[in-house]
Motif scaffolding. Structure first.
Motif, PDB file in Angstrom:
ATOM      1  N   ILE A 145      29.123  -3.801 -24.623  1.00  0.00           N
ATOM      2  CA  ILE A 145      28.533  -4.797 -23.722  1.00  0.00           C
ATOM      3  C   ILE A 145      27.618  -4.123 -22.701  1.00  0.00           C
ATOM      4  O   ILE A 145      26.459  -4.506 -22.520  1.00  0.00           O
ATOM      5  N   TRP A 177      40.039  -9.719 -22.769  1.00  0.00           N
ATOM      6  CA  TRP A 177      38.598  -9.835 -22.990  1.00  0.00           C
ATOM      7  C   TRP A 177      37.833 -10.052 -21.690  1.00  0.00           C
ATOM      8  O   TRP A 177      36.713  -9.572 -21.526  1.00  0.00           O
ATOM      9  N   PHE A 198      34.882  -7.610 -20.626  1.00  0.00           N
ATOM     10  CA  PHE A 198      33.591  -8.189 -20.275  1.00  0.00           C
ATOM     11  C   PHE A 198      33.188  -7.757 -18.855  1.00  0.00           C
ATOM     12  O   PHE A 198      32.074  -7.291 -18.616  1.00  0.00           O
TER      13      PHE A 198
END
Lengths: 324, 285
Positions: free
Chosen positions: B93, B145, B149
């Motif tokens: 990410i 998650w 993130f």
């Protein structure tokens, strides 16, 4: 001299803009928190009128733009509101918390510098000796260790087994009893200092290495200065330029990073106020802590940049632009 | 004379560097194997009470049991998998967002570039952990998650700044002008010149970010903002063990050793990669 003033003004302008931008980021982040802040004021199952009244009270019924300007203006007046949960004003509470966090951070900072400066210089100057390499290896290990684990290990050894220091907590009356307050901070200070010095040693070492390879050091030696003399007169001043900007950043991140260490040792500092505020959805507290700590961080950066200019004439004389 | 000295110094230096690479690869490989293994087998069911509460280490329970009687060694093994997911997710990410923004800034007009650079500086002034804490807090329920993130977003600013600096350096080269004159599009310039030139440094930085992401997630979990067991990370295990450190100190030590071994492994691997990727470093000293 005028050059440094024009720099000062530019840097001040950047500081002001940064504060406004940081406040805007803060505003956006806080509006992203789920649920209406008014929910914290009313009990579960409140009827719509009560909720509406609560929303009026916290101002979340206003349009976003108006909320934003109110937010900015109240920050400018240092009016941080009162906690939703305890109803105490935020700013005095932060002041009280800072009497734990600031001594904690500063003592750790001084200790870390006291450890890192000599060790970093030795690691660079004596890189061919076993102890020089040992310092480098240990500092490499140090950056891989999370700060809370060091805290837990110190508690295990010094509080549980040796019973030298308390494993956590802070005297309720704070610095009214300096010895107890100091005892409570010993392990937290050492914890932060270990982690901080591990990364500082690496910066000091590489800055010193750069100096060691420099022409001016060789010239100084050729002109008859002894090695320690040359290092102290020319080396340290040059090596301190990059180290100072790192120090500013480190101090800032320690101040904000104290949240973890405060949790390990259950210290009633700024970090635990933030964490509690997040858990209780206590918006004024979260917002206040974040705003004040961001201010501190931005000011630290400002002073670090200024100190760098004052130490290094090459930066000072370069007109215009901010060094990147 | 001086030549011989240099040669000896450089071979011993290279040996030491290849040693760091080997140790790093070994440690990371170990965690990958353990992490994959937990998908099909752990010594005990990590969710079940497989022994007495807070048992000491034994041949049966290699790291003892936790306060609910769960096998700690199995939980630590699962921690490897969680940590690898966290690190990989965060750098994917952070890398995607960071490299994109960094390249944009490098190509952008002076004003936009200045704005982006200043914005990045402000974001970087916020410690990763704090930013991640806010993002986790602003989402409903703390899942793995969300943490990944959040850490990825927080890391992307650092990646973006690095990409911007590296890309600008390449862009100022004469061969970029030559390439543009000969008709290469900007996308072509990115693909042919910029990325191949900057990836070694980026890769090393991403590897370091991997380690930092693992530490950041462990800290989030330690603060109670991570996923609960049996899919808990080492940080959560450490937090739970801290309460029982008087009776069962091993629980407060073993997960930490696992964590540190992975992060050190990654850091050594990054050092090794840096030397492999950069031939100028290889011959220096």
């Amino acid at each position: 001299m005028p050059v440094i003033f024009s720099y000062l003004f530019r840097r001040l302008a950047i500081l002001l803009v940064s504060i406004v931008v940081a406040a805007a980021i803060l505003f956006v982040l806080l509006r992203l928190l789920p649920g209406d802040p008014a929910n914290a004021l009313v009990s579960v199952g409140a009827d719509p009128e009560q909720i509406e009244a609560a929303r009026r009270q916290v101002g979340s019924d206003l349009p976003l733009s108006e909320q934003f300007f109110r937010f900015i203006f109240s920050l400018a007046r240092f009016d941080l509101g009162a906690s939703f949960v305890s109803h105490t004003p935020v700013l005095p509470e932060i002041g009280k918390r800072l009497t734990v966090t600031v001594p904690l951070t500063l003592m750790a900072f001084v200790l870390a510098i006291a450890i890192a400066l000599p060790l970093g210089i030795v690691a660079a100057v004596k890189s061919n000796r076993w102890y020089g390499s040992l310092i480098s290896v240990v500092s490499q290990l140090g950056i891989a260790v999370p700060v809370f684990w060091i805290g837990i290990l110190l508690v295990t050894v010094f509080a549980v087994n040796l019973r030298l220091f308390p494993s956590g907590g802070f005297p309720p009356r704070g610095w009214a009893r300096p010895d107890a307050a100091f005892d409570a901070l010993v392990l937290p200070v050492i914890t932060i200092a270990i982690v901080m010095s591990a990364s500082l040693i690496r910066y000091v070492r590489s800055a010193t290495q750069d100096v060691l390879g420099s022409d001016y050091l060789r010239t100084a030696r050729a002109l008859g200065a002894s090695f320690p003399e040359a290092l102290i007169r020319h080396g340290i001043r040059n090596a301190s330029v990059p180290v100072i900007s790192i120090l500013g950043m480190e101090l800032a991140s320690t101040l904000l990073g104290a949240v973890v260490v405060e949790r390990v040792f259950s210290l009633p500092g700024l970090g635990s106020m933030l964490l509690l505020g997040i858990e209780q959805r206590d918006y004024p507290n979260v917002q206040g802590v974040l705003f004040i700590s961001t201010l501190l961080v931005l000011f630290l950066g400002f002073f670090a940049d200024l100190a760098q200019r004052l130490i290094d004439p090459r930066l000072r004389d370069r007109s215009g632009g901010v060094a990147r | 004379m001086s030549d011989t000295v240099t040669i000896i110094a450089s071979t011993s230096g290279r040996k030491r560097r290849s040693l760091t690479f080997t140790i790093g690869a070994f440690l990371v490989g170990l965690h990958i194997i353990v992490g994959l293994m937990t998908l099909i087998w752990t010594p005990f069911d990590p969710g079940a009470m497989s022994g007495e509460r807070l048992e000491a280490a034994s041949l049966l329970h290699l790291a003892g049991t936790d306060r609910l009687g769960r096998d700690l060694f199995s939980l630590i093994m699962i921690g490897s998998r969680i940590a690898l997911i966290v690190g990989t997710g965060a750098i994917v990410i952070g890398g995607l967002i960071g490299i994109t923004i960094g390249l944009l800034a490098a190509f952008a007009s002076k004003t936009l570039d200045d704005v982006l650079a200043a914005g990045l500086d402000i974001l970087i002034a916020f410690p990763t952990l704090l930013l991640a804490m806010l993002i986790v807090a602003s989402s409903d329920g703390s899942s793995l998650w969300t943490a990944i993130f959040a850490i990825g977003i927080a890391n992307s600013a650092i990646v973006a700044r690095l990409t911007r600096i590296l890309a600008k350096r390449v862009l100022s080269m004469d061969y970029i002008t030559a390439s543009r004159i000969s008709g290469t599009s900007w996308m072509g310039v990115v693909a042919i010149h910029i990325l191949p030139n900057i990836w070694p440094t980026l890769l090393v930085n991403l590897a370091l970010q991997f380690g930092l992401a693992v530490i950041a997630e462990a800290s989030l979990s330690y603060l109670g903002l991570g996923a609960p067991p049996p899919n808990a990370s080492w940080g959560r295990l450490l937090q739970e063990a801290q309460g029982t450190v008087y009776t069962a100190p091993l629980g407060a030590i073993a997960p930490g050793i696992a964590l540190v071994s992975l992060v050190i492994g990654i850091n050594l691997l990054a050092d090794g990669l840096r030397d492999l990727a950069d031939p100028t470093r290889r011959s220096r000293k």
